[in-house]
Design a protein around this motif. Sequence first.
Motif, PDB file in Angstrom:
ATOM      1  N   VAL A  37      76.060  58.954  87.440  1.00 52.10           N
ATOM      2  CA  VAL A  37      75.381  58.686  86.170  1.00 52.10           C
ATOM      3  C   VAL A  37      76.430  58.705  85.072  1.00 52.10           C
ATOM      4  CG1 VAL A  37      73.614  59.428  84.542  1.00 52.10           C
ATOM      5  CG2 VAL A  37      73.253  59.749  87.006  1.00 52.10           C
ATOM      6  N   THR A  38      76.597  57.587  84.366  1.00 57.63           N
ATOM      7  CA  THR A  38      77.618  57.503  83.325  1.00 57.63           C
ATOM      8  C   THR A  38      77.149  58.161  82.029  1.00 57.63           C
ATOM      9  OG1 THR A  38      76.947  55.459  82.176  1.00 57.63           O
ATOM     10  CG2 THR A  38      78.197  55.221  84.237  1.00 57.63           C
ATOM     11  N   ASP A  39      78.125  58.463  81.192  1.00 59.22           N
ATOM     12  CA  ASP A  39      77.841  58.804  79.809  1.00 59.22           C
ATOM     13  C   ASP A  39      77.586  57.498  79.049  1.00 59.22           C
ATOM     14  OD1 ASP A  39      77.537  60.196  77.475  1.00 59.22           O
ATOM     15  OD2 ASP A  39      79.480  61.183  77.518  1.00 59.22           O
ATOM     16  N   VAL A  40      77.342  57.599  77.747  1.00 52.67           N
ATOM     17  CA  VAL A  40      76.902  56.430  76.986  1.00 52.67           C
ATOM     18  C   VAL A  40      77.988  55.380  76.800  1.00 52.67           C
ATOM     19  CG1 VAL A  40      75.066  57.656  75.765  1.00 52.67           C
ATOM     20  CG2 VAL A  40      77.384  57.641  74.809  1.00 52.67           C
ATOM     21  N   ASN A  44      82.324  50.391  82.092  1.00 50.21           N
ATOM     22  CA  ASN A  44      83.498  49.579  81.763  1.00 50.21           C
ATOM     23  C   ASN A  44      84.135  50.004  80.447  1.00 50.21           C
ATOM     24  OD1 ASN A  44      83.399  47.831  84.056  1.00 50.21           O
ATOM     25  ND2 ASN A  44      81.664  46.773  83.108  1.00 50.21           N
ATOM     26  N   ASP A  45      84.146  51.318  80.195  1.00 53.09           N
ATOM     27  CA  ASP A  45      84.700  51.814  78.936  1.00 53.09           C
ATOM     28  C   ASP A  45      86.224  51.810  78.911  1.00 53.09           C
ATOM     29  OD1 ASP A  45      85.181  53.893  80.685  1.00 53.09           O
ATOM     30  OD2 ASP A  45      84.301  55.456  79.411  1.00 53.09           O
ATOM     31  N   GLY A  46      86.855  51.446  80.038  1.00 53.99           N
ATOM     32  CA  GLY A  46      88.314  51.459  80.090  1.00 53.99           C
ATOM     33  C   GLY A  46      88.890  52.847  80.075  1.00 53.99           C
ATOM     34  N   SER A  47      88.051  53.847  80.287  1.00 52.42           N
ATOM     35  CA  SER A  47      88.479  55.233  80.149  1.00 52.42           C
ATOM     36  C   SER A  47      87.767  56.116  81.153  1.00 52.42           C
ATOM     37  CB  SER A  47      88.221  55.686  78.697  1.00 52.42           C
ATOM     38  OG  SER A  47      88.650  56.996  78.470  1.00 52.42           O
ATOM     39  N   PHE A  48      87.013  57.078  80.642  1.00 49.22           N
ATOM     40  CA  PHE A  48      86.453  58.181  81.411  1.00 49.22           C
ATOM     41  C   PHE A  48      85.476  57.722  82.496  1.00 49.22           C
ATOM     42  CE2 PHE A  48      83.772  62.146  81.395  1.00 49.22           C
ATOM     43  CZ  PHE A  48      84.783  63.022  81.737  1.00 49.22           C
ATOM     44  N   GLN A  50      84.907  54.679  83.614  1.00 53.24           N
ATOM     45  CA  GLN A  50      85.512  53.696  84.502  1.00 53.24           C
ATOM     46  C   GLN A  50      86.395  54.367  85.550  1.00 53.24           C
ATOM     47  OE1 GLN A  50      86.977  50.163  82.585  1.00 53.24           O
ATOM     48  NE2 GLN A  50      88.482  49.779  84.190  1.00 53.24           N
ATOM     49  N   SER A  51      87.168  55.339  85.126  1.00 57.12           N
ATOM     50  CA  SER A  51      88.022  56.060  86.066  1.00 57.12           C
ATOM     51  C   SER A  51      87.190  56.812  87.098  1.00 57.12           C
ATOM     52  CB  SER A  51      88.931  57.037  85.309  1.00 57.12           C
ATOM     53  OG  SER A  51      89.765  57.743  86.194  1.00 57.12           O
ATOM     54  N   SER A  52      86.088  57.397  86.661  1.00 59.34           N
ATOM     55  CA  SER A  52      85.199  58.104  87.590  1.00 59.34           C
ATOM     56  C   SER A  52      84.675  57.153  88.658  1.00 59.34           C
ATOM     57  CB  SER A  52      84.028  58.728  86.828  1.00 59.34           C
ATOM     58  OG  SER A  52      84.477  59.663  85.870  1.00 59.34           O
ATOM     59  N   TRP A  53      84.245  55.963  88.221  1.00 60.16           N
ATOM     60  CA  TRP A  53      83.710  54.994  89.172  1.00 60.16           C
ATOM     61  C   TRP A  53      84.799  54.476  90.107  1.00 60.16           C
ATOM     62  CZ3 TRP A  53      79.861  53.849  91.859  1.00 60.16           C
ATOM     63  CH2 TRP A  53      79.717  52.597  92.466  1.00 60.16           C
ATOM     64  N   GLU A  54      86.025  54.319  89.609  1.00 63.98           N
ATOM     65  CA  GLU A  54      87.119  53.881  90.466  1.00 63.98           C
ATOM     66  C   GLU A  54      87.354  54.886  91.599  1.00 63.98           C
ATOM     67  OE1 GLU A  54      90.299  53.376  87.721  1.00 63.98           O
ATOM     68  OE2 GLU A  54      89.623  51.399  87.047  1.00 63.98           O
ATOM     69  N   GLY A  55      87.253  56.179  91.294  1.00 60.49           N
ATOM     70  CA  GLY A  55      87.412  57.188  92.325  1.00 60.49           C
ATOM     71  C   GLY A  55      86.309  57.136  93.354  1.00 60.49           C
ATOM     72  N   LEU A  56      85.083  56.933  92.887  1.00 57.18           N
ATOM     73  CA  LEU A  56      83.949  56.857  93.807  1.00 57.18           C
ATOM     74  C   LEU A  56      84.004  55.564  94.624  1.00 57.18           C
ATOM     75  CD1 LEU A  56      81.588  58.561  94.655  1.00 57.18           C
ATOM     76  CD2 LEU A  56      80.199  57.468  92.891  1.00 57.18           C
ATOM     77  N   SER A  57      84.470  54.482  94.014  1.00 56.51           N
ATOM     78  CA  SER A  57      84.624  53.220  94.742  1.00 56.51           C
ATOM     79  C   SER A  57      85.674  53.369  95.842  1.00 56.51           C
ATOM     80  CB  SER A  57      85.025  52.099  93.780  1.00 56.51           C
ATOM     81  OG  SER A  57      84.023  51.874  92.811  1.00 56.51           O
ATOM     82  N   ARG A  58      86.745  54.081  95.538  1.00 57.89           N
ATOM     83  CA  ARG A  58      87.778  54.319  96.548  1.00 57.89           C
ATOM     84  C   ARG A  58      87.217  55.136  97.708  1.00 57.89           C
ATOM     85  NH1 ARG A  58      91.919  58.377  96.403  1.00 57.89           N
ATOM     86  NH2 ARG A  58      91.469  58.726  94.183  1.00 57.89           N
ATOM     87  N   ALA A  59      86.372  56.105  97.391  1.00 58.13           N
ATOM     88  CA  ALA A  59      85.731  56.890  98.451  1.00 58.13           C
ATOM     89  C   ALA A  59      84.834  56.006  99.311  1.00 58.13           C
ATOM     90  CB  ALA A  59      84.934  58.039  97.844  1.00 58.13           C
ATOM     91  N   TRP A 238     102.262  51.875  67.627  1.00 64.04           N
ATOM     92  CA  TRP A 238     102.016  52.381  68.974  1.00 64.04           C
ATOM     93  C   TRP A 238     100.652  53.054  69.085  1.00 64.04           C
ATOM     94  CZ3 TRP A 238     105.106  50.180  72.075  1.00 64.04           C
ATOM     95  CH2 TRP A 238     106.485  50.074  71.840  1.00 64.04           C
ATOM     96  N   ALA A 239      99.992  52.824  70.205  1.00 65.47           N
ATOM     97  CA  ALA A 239      98.763  53.539  70.557  1.00 65.47           C
ATOM     98  C   ALA A 239      99.020  54.343  71.824  1.00 65.47           C
ATOM     99  CB  ALA A 239      97.609  52.571  70.783  1.00 65.47           C
ATOM    100  N   ILE A 240      98.292  55.445  71.964  1.00 66.61           N
ATOM    101  CA  ILE A 240      98.349  56.266  73.171  1.00 66.61           C
ATOM    102  C   ILE A 240      96.947  56.330  73.759  1.00 66.61           C
ATOM    103  CG2 ILE A 240      98.785  58.573  74.103  1.00 66.61           C
ATOM    104  CD1 ILE A 240     100.886  58.948  71.932  1.00 66.61           C
ATOM    105  N   GLY A 241      96.830  55.958  75.033  1.00 71.57           N
ATOM    106  CA  GLY A 241      95.538  55.927  75.702  1.00 71.57           C
ATOM    107  C   GLY A 241      95.139  57.275  76.262  1.00 71.57           C
ATOM    108  N   VAL A 242      93.965  57.295  76.905  1.00 73.42           N
ATOM    109  CA  VAL A 242      93.427  58.564  77.401  1.00 73.42           C
ATOM    110  C   VAL A 242      92.699  58.353  78.725  1.00 73.42           C
ATOM    111  CG1 VAL A 242      91.143  58.468  76.327  1.00 73.42           C
ATOM    112  CG2 VAL A 242      92.274  60.698  76.604  1.00 73.42           C
ATOM    113  N   ASP A 243      92.641  59.420  79.506  1.00 76.42           N
ATOM    114  CA  ASP A 243      91.890  59.522  80.763  1.00 76.42           C
ATOM    115  C   ASP A 243      92.510  58.717  81.909  1.00 76.42           C
ATOM    116  OD1 ASP A 243      90.072  61.313  79.706  1.00 76.42           O
ATOM    117  OD2 ASP A 243      88.676  59.760  79.095  1.00 76.42           O
TER     118      ASP A 243
END
Length: 341
Positions: A37-40, A44-48, A50-59, A238-243
């Motif tokens: 269940v995603t947050d709001v 495809n937020d490019g961050s938190f 999305q990274s969670s789903w990438e881990g679950l997709s890998r599983a 410069w920008a610094i990304g997160v997650d």
Amino acid sequence: MKRKGISVLLAGALAVSAVSVGMTAFAEEDTIKVGMVTDVGGVNDGSFNQSSWEGLSRASEELGIEAKYLESSTDADYAANIETFIDDEYDLIICVGYMLADATRAAAEDYPEQKFAIIDDSSCSDLDNVTCLMFEQAQASYLVGYVAGLMTESNKVGFALGMSTEIMNQFGYGYCAGVLDANPDAQILQQNMNSFSDSAAGKTAATSMITDGADVIFHAAGATGLGVIEACKENGIWAIGVDSDQSVLAPETIITSAMKRVDNACYDAAKSCLEGTLESGIQTYDLSSAGVDIAPTTDNLPEDVIEAVEQVKEQIISGEITVPNNQADFEAAYGDVYELD
């Protein structure tokens, strides 16, 4: 230098304060169902999220589990999405973010045989069917703060926060500490957008800081941070990304990212559920376990900056530097510099 405020670094892959959920182990050939269940911010937020789903997709790809996500448009969707997965008899439900804590607790108490995991919340750790996946995000933000302190030419850097909470402020404490340790003369401009899904607010906040002289801005704001990155790109700073490693979003703009390996945490939770070894309680991912880190993409970083950051990483892992992750410890070391708590 020694800083106060963080517990002794964990030597293992992750530290677990746990009570057994008491589940039956699945045979390797069995298929389990894991729902997220995603947050709001959306998947495809490019961050938190999305990274969670990438881990679950890998599983799903590597372990053969059945994986699905449900997006939450508003906080009113949390309970309904969780209920959908319960009705569909999912073996594990992963809730992404502390904002789902109340909905997770309510469902876990109503369905004590249902297994849950929640990211960035420890308030449900007393429940025997909830695994709390926590991160030492202050360590990752310290590293990118160190980069910002070394790379700024104006001696003004920015920090754009999605929402001021105990968990999210850890990003701010770590970032400010890293900036000031690298560059004591730097000024840190700060904005709180009060949203993880408002890219327009992120762009407005970043533009304001750029107007005031910031030439490096770090966001910890989920999808709101996409607007921060856009403003930095348009203004040539410069920008610094997160997650996750967000360099792909703006390769010539994003200098680095503070990574929280929520993908690894989701993968680990799914794997443990499949193997019947998932435990409740708190599991903490830190720098020593590669649970947090600076992004591997270094195309925009000078070699001397990379070397300095690697040295700082070693000092954090060894305990020579202790990164503050709460207000009292930060202020004891740096004073009242952080404005958003």
